[in-house]
Design a protein around this motif. Structure first.
Motif, short mmCIF file in Angstrom:
data_model
loop_
_atom_site.label_atom_id
_atom_site.label_comp_id
_atom_site.label_asym_id
_atom_site.label_seq_id
_atom_site.Cartn_x
_atom_site.Cartn_y
_atom_site.Cartn_z
N CYS A 188 0.82 -1.21 0.00
CA CYS A 188 0.00 0.00 0.00
C CYS A 188 0.86 1.26 0.00
O CYS A 188 0.49 2.27 -0.59
CB CYS A 188 -0.92 0.00 1.21
SG CYS A 188 -2.18 -1.28 1.15
N ALA A 189 2.00 1.20 0.69
CA ALA A 189 2.86 2.38 0.78
C ALA A 189 3.61 2.63 -0.53
O ALA A 189 3.79 3.78 -0.94
CB ALA A 189 3.85 2.22 1.92
N ARG A 190 4.05 1.58 -1.19
CA ARG A 190 4.89 1.73 -2.37
C ARG A 190 4.08 1.84 -3.66
O ARG A 190 4.57 2.38 -4.65
CB ARG A 190 5.86 0.54 -2.48
CG ARG A 190 6.87 0.47 -1.34
CD ARG A 190 7.66 -0.82 -1.40
NE ARG A 190 8.54 -0.98 -0.27
CZ ARG A 190 9.82 -0.59 -0.21
NH1 ARG A 190 10.36 -0.01 -1.27
NH2 ARG A 190 10.53 -0.78 0.86
N ALA A 191 2.87 1.28 -3.67
CA ALA A 191 2.03 1.36 -4.88
C ALA A 191 0.63 1.77 -4.47
O ALA A 191 -0.32 0.98 -4.56
CB ALA A 191 2.02 0.02 -5.61
N PRO A 192 0.46 3.00 -4.01
CA PRO A 192 -0.83 3.42 -3.45
C PRO A 192 -1.94 3.61 -4.47
O PRO A 192 -3.10 3.72 -4.10
CB PRO A 192 -0.49 4.76 -2.77
CG PRO A 192 0.66 5.29 -3.56
CD PRO A 192 1.47 4.09 -3.96
N HIS A 193 -1.58 3.67 -5.77
CA HIS A 193 -2.59 3.97 -6.78
C HIS A 193 -2.97 2.76 -7.62
O HIS A 193 -3.50 2.89 -8.72
CB HIS A 193 -2.10 5.09 -7.69
CG HIS A 193 -1.81 6.36 -6.96
ND1 HIS A 193 -2.73 6.97 -6.15
CD2 HIS A 193 -0.68 7.12 -6.89
CE1 HIS A 193 -2.20 8.07 -5.62
NE2 HIS A 193 -0.97 8.17 -6.04
N LEU A 194 -2.70 1.55 -7.10
CA LEU A 194 -3.14 0.34 -7.80
C LEU A 194 -4.66 0.35 -7.97
O LEU A 194 -5.39 0.71 -7.04
CB LEU A 194 -2.76 -0.90 -6.99
CG LEU A 194 -1.33 -1.43 -7.09
CD1 LEU A 194 -1.17 -2.61 -6.15
CD2 LEU A 194 -1.01 -1.86 -8.51
N HIS A 195 -5.13 -0.05 -9.14
CA HIS A 195 -6.56 -0.25 -9.28
C HIS A 195 -6.89 -1.71 -9.57
O HIS A 195 -8.06 -2.11 -9.54
CB HIS A 195 -7.18 0.66 -10.34
CG HIS A 195 -6.72 0.40 -11.74
ND1 HIS A 195 -6.94 -0.77 -12.40
CD2 HIS A 195 -6.02 1.19 -12.59
CE1 HIS A 195 -6.43 -0.71 -13.61
NE2 HIS A 195 -5.87 0.47 -13.76
N THR A 196 -5.88 -2.55 -9.84
CA THR A 196 -6.11 -3.97 -10.06
C THR A 196 -5.02 -4.77 -9.37
O THR A 196 -3.85 -4.64 -9.73
CB THR A 196 -6.12 -4.33 -11.56
OG1 THR A 196 -7.14 -3.58 -12.21
CG2 THR A 196 -6.38 -5.81 -11.77
#
Length: 551
Positions: free
Chosen positions: A172-180
């Motif tokens: 969550c901290a390193r890739a906060p903008h994942l949508h999938t």
């Protein structure tokens, strides 16, 4: 003209389309043509990467250490190497990593990359990462490639490998903008629950899944409660994943969730949808279960959906319990009354039902169903039951006709029928389907293939195909994909007969179209002759009236 052609060859969008259709070696050559071509060709070459060695050889030469059974850099990359590497790294959009692709250990190489990199974002424009690992050590190295612009992440692993407990916090901290986010792993248990819940305030992913081979089920509080999730898929394929399903949701959970895909007992799912804070604004629901559900349980579930999920447009219910008795238990068959509550869902465009026993439904009930669902686009109404006794049939090919009359948008229709039963006379006019693309007959029976194909040619549009066979062997764990030998042989015989129908159908449809065209041309010719004759008659009559006789 030559000058115009020359200009066309420098339109970036056109070149990108052309280069995407040629192989990598050709694009490497294209990159050497000129500077304009070079940038576009290199973008195509490095857009999708699945070989880590090939990519990082751009940093420093990589050799094989046969004694240590590992790959290594001939010399550690320096800042100038990383600066040169950026030209290519920025072009990578998708990266796939599989340890099985490499015959030597690759972990030391990844560690050198981690130690020497000059930026936290190694592939800064990458939006898709697929990371398949065999050990927890490989899972740790996945974090090397996470960054804020990453949109899609797939993590797969065998059942014995687990990420460390705080991996999802790092995610969550390193890739906060994942949508999938696709998680094809075994969860280590309750410690992950808090982490998934802690992601509630982040832009958490929209898609979560696990493999058919996973063995553990989600804990009762393990569902992430994302504010941006639109699709959620859990526990697909193995009944062991969902021995118990009783998630507890908080207020505001899944406000944007529109599609839900679960392998779960439908009685548990029924309770879930009746619970407070359940995501009742779904438009798509996909459920499969390996439990032997009673018709009353299925009916109750459909009543709940009709009351709680009134926005549903797509519903798939697959009941894959396949233990069969010697005789058909009529009290265990689903019927039209079982699915009747769903008729109140006027927005439903897709409905699929799979059950081991044939559906008890009559032609009159088919007429009623088709008239109440005029917006249907896909309907598979238990086309592939496994109980194949001939006296279990309730429908024949006439069951297609109500859908042709009432459902003009229908593109896929699946029914379980006896194709050798009574057929309408060839003189009876039939309403053909307007947009039908496929007929799925599943495990239906047919012996007179020519008669069946002739009838279908009267109602099927051109390019409509006949589909047959089952999906029972495609899902679930290994044991759930095996059918008894006698059943496999019976299905092979039925599929062979329907394949013969499918081969005859295109020629018969074409023949009927040509016959209609000849009939139309003949009618036009007759009408033309009738008009000509009328004109001649009118002319003759006019002359007769204009005649004057003088005595």
């Amino acid at each position: 003209m030559a000058l115009q052609t020359h200009r066309v060859l420098f339109i970036p969008e056109l070149l990108d389309i052309v280069f995407s259709f040629v192989d990598k070696d050709a694009n490497i050559t294209n990159a050497c043509v000129c500077k304009r071509w070079s940038d576009i060709a290199l973008d195509v070459v490095w857009k999708d990467v699945d070989d880590l060695i090939h990519l990082f050889r751009l940093l420093k030469p990589i050799s094989r250490h046969e004694d240590a059974l590992e790959y290594y850099f001939d010399a550690l990359p320096e800042a100038s190497d990383w600066s040169r590497f950026e030209k290519y790294a920025s072009r990578v959009r998708s990266f796939k990593f599989r340890p099985s692709k490499y015959d030597l250990e690759i972990l030391p190489l990844l560690d050198d990359i981690a130690r020497t990199r000059t930026s936290l974002e190694i592939l800064p424009n990458m939006h898709t990462l697929e990371w398949i690992y065999t050990t927890s050590a490989y899972m740790e190295r996945c974090i090397l490639f996470l960054h804020r612009r990453l949109k899609r992440l797939t993590v797969t692993a065998p059942s014995q490998a687990h990420p460390r407990p705080d991996f999802y916090t790092d995610l969550c901290a390193r890739a906060p903008h994942l949508h999938t986010l696709t998680l094809l792993i075994d969860f280590p248990g309750n410690p992950i629950d808090a982490e998934l819940r802690s992601s509630k305030r982040s832009s958490y992913p929209s898609f979560i899944t696990r493999p058919p081979s996973s063995r553990n089920s989600l804990g009762p509080k393990a569902l992430p409660t994302s504010t941006s999730s639109q699709d959620l898929k859990l526990g697909y394929g193995n009944p062991a994943n969902v021995a118990s399903f009783n998630p507890i949701l908080e207020e505001g959970a899944f406000p944007c969730l529109r599609a839900l895909n679960l392998s779960v007992r439908i009685d548990h799912l029924d309770s879930f949808f009746r619970s407070i804070f359940a995501p009742t604004h779904l438009t798509t629901l996909y459920v499969n279960s390996y439990t032997n559900h009673t018709p009353n349980e299925v009916h109750t579930f459909f009543v709940t959906l009709s009351e709680q999920c009134q926005r549903l447009s797509k519903l798939h219910v697959q009941l894959y319990h396949k233990i069969l008795p010697f005789h058909l238990p009529t009290d265990q068959q689903l019927s039209y009354d079982t699915i009747k509550p769903l008729l109140t869902l006027t927005t439903l465009t897709t409905f699929e039902l799979v059950h081991k026993y044939p559906l008890q439904i009559t032609l009159d009930e088919i007429e009623d169903l088709a008239s109440k669902w005029p917006h249907l686009e896909h309907l598979v109404l238990n086309a592939e039951p496994l109980f194949l006794e001939h006296d279990a049939f309730t429908l024949d090919l006439r069951a297609l006709l109500p859908f042709a009359r009432h459902c003009p948008r229908l593109r896929l229709l699946g029914l379980y029928i006896d194709a050798d039963a009574e057929l309408p006379s060839s003189m009876t006019p039939l309403q053909p389907f307007a947009t039908l693309k496929a007929l799925a007959f599943g495990t239906s029976d047919v012996h007179d293939t020519s008669a069946a194909a002739t009838f279908l040619s009267r109602v099927c549009p051109p390019r409509c195909v006949v589909d047959m066979g089952i999906t029972w062997t495609e899902f679930g764990s290994e044991e759930h994909r095996i059918l008894p030998t006698h059943l496999r042989f019976a299905l092979q015989d039925r599929c062979a007969a329907w394949q013969a129908v499918g081969k005859l159908l295109p020629a018969l449809i074409q023949l009927r179209l040509e016959e209609k065209e000849r009939s139309r041309a003949l009618q036009e010719e007759v009408e033309d002759l009738r008009v000509r004759n009328q004109l001649l008659m009118d002319k003759a009559d006019t002359k007769a009236k204009d005649t004057c006789v003088i005595a």
